[in-house]
Design an enzyme around this catalytic site. Structure first.
Site, PDB file in Angstrom:
ATOM      1  N   GLY A   1      -7.952 105.393  75.151  1.00 56.71           N
ATOM      2  CA  GLY A   1      -7.252 104.314  75.840  1.00 56.71           C
ATOM      3  C   GLY A   1      -5.756 104.490  75.720  1.00 56.71           C
TER       4      GLY A   1
ATOM      5  CB  CYS B   1      -2.894 103.552  67.280  1.00 60.36           C
ATOM      6  SG  CYS B   1      -1.763 103.073  68.591  1.00 60.36           S
ATOM      7  CG  LEU B   2      -3.218 108.197  71.557  1.00 57.72           C
ATOM      8  CD1 LEU B   2      -3.251 108.263  73.075  1.00 57.72           C
ATOM      9  CD2 LEU B   2      -3.567 109.555  70.953  1.00 57.72           C
TER      10      LEU B   2
ATOM     11  CG  HIS C   1      -6.430  99.864  70.061  1.00 58.90           C
ATOM     12  ND1 HIS C   1      -6.391 100.283  68.745  1.00 58.90           N
ATOM     13  CD2 HIS C   1      -5.365 100.454  70.669  1.00 58.90           C
ATOM     14  CE1 HIS C   1      -5.340 101.084  68.584  1.00 58.90           C
ATOM     15  NE2 HIS C   1      -4.706 101.214  69.735  1.00 58.90           N
TER      16      HIS C   1
HETATM   17 ZN   LIG Z   1      -2.996 102.203  70.271  1.00 63.73          ZN
END
Ligand SMILES: [Zn+2]
Length: 167
Positions: free
Chosen positions: A45, A92-93, A134
């Site tokens: 995502g 999380c990126l 998220h």
């Molecule tokens: Zn994230």
């Protein structure tokens, strides 16, 4: 075009994103770029603030491109229902190198617009529900660091703090 992903500490990641008024060519280009950037990362995502655009748009594909029906583009999303509970590790990126155990509802229903500007309602459970929530958090300026306990947050900040370069 792959866009750079902002990292923890950038103010855009900590602010509330604004609703999309109209699906302009710029917004369409942004969505294409977000999809490309998510797959390249790779991630399940990506929210627009993560590429520096403070708009309420996210893309999710928990199959990471393996399932052609797995891609969801959601504009101006709102929760309709959430229930149950799941406790899983999440990354999380924008917070590279850090995973946190985050409590979330196990099922989420949300409504919003698709990329054609048509109303849509989406339902997810398990990983998909987690991904929806998220990414919704990103639109409200919330990161996994804000959803974890103090000890995990301290550890994470230790990892994220720039290390001195010795040369
Ligand atoms: Zn994230």
């Amino acid at each position: 075009m792959i866009r750079p992903i902002l990292k923890y500490g950038d103010t855009i990641l900590h602010d509330r994103a604004q609703p999309v008024d109209a699906i302009t060519p710029d917004v369409e280009r942004l969505i294409d770029d977000m999809i490309e950037t998510m797959y390249a990362a790779p991630g399940v995502g990506l929210a627009a603030p993560q590429v520096g655009v403070p708009l309420r748009i996210f893309v999710v594909d928990v199959s990471v491109g393996r399932d052609p029906t797995g891609l969801h583009v959601v504009i101006n999303p709102e929760f309709v229902e959430r229930d149950g509970m799941q406790l899983e590790e999440e990354g999380c990126l924008s917070v590279p190198g850090f995973n946190a155990t985050v409590v979330r509802p196990s099922r989420a229903v949300l409504k919003g617009l698709n990329r054609q500007g048509e109303a849509q309602q989406l339902e997810g459970s398990g990983l998909l529900a987690r991904a929806f929530q998220h990414e919704m958090d990103h639109l409200d300026g919330t990161l996994i660091l804000d959803r974890t306990d103090d000890e995990s947050r301290r550890q994470a900040l230790g990892i994220l703090r720039p290390q001195p370069v010795l040369q």
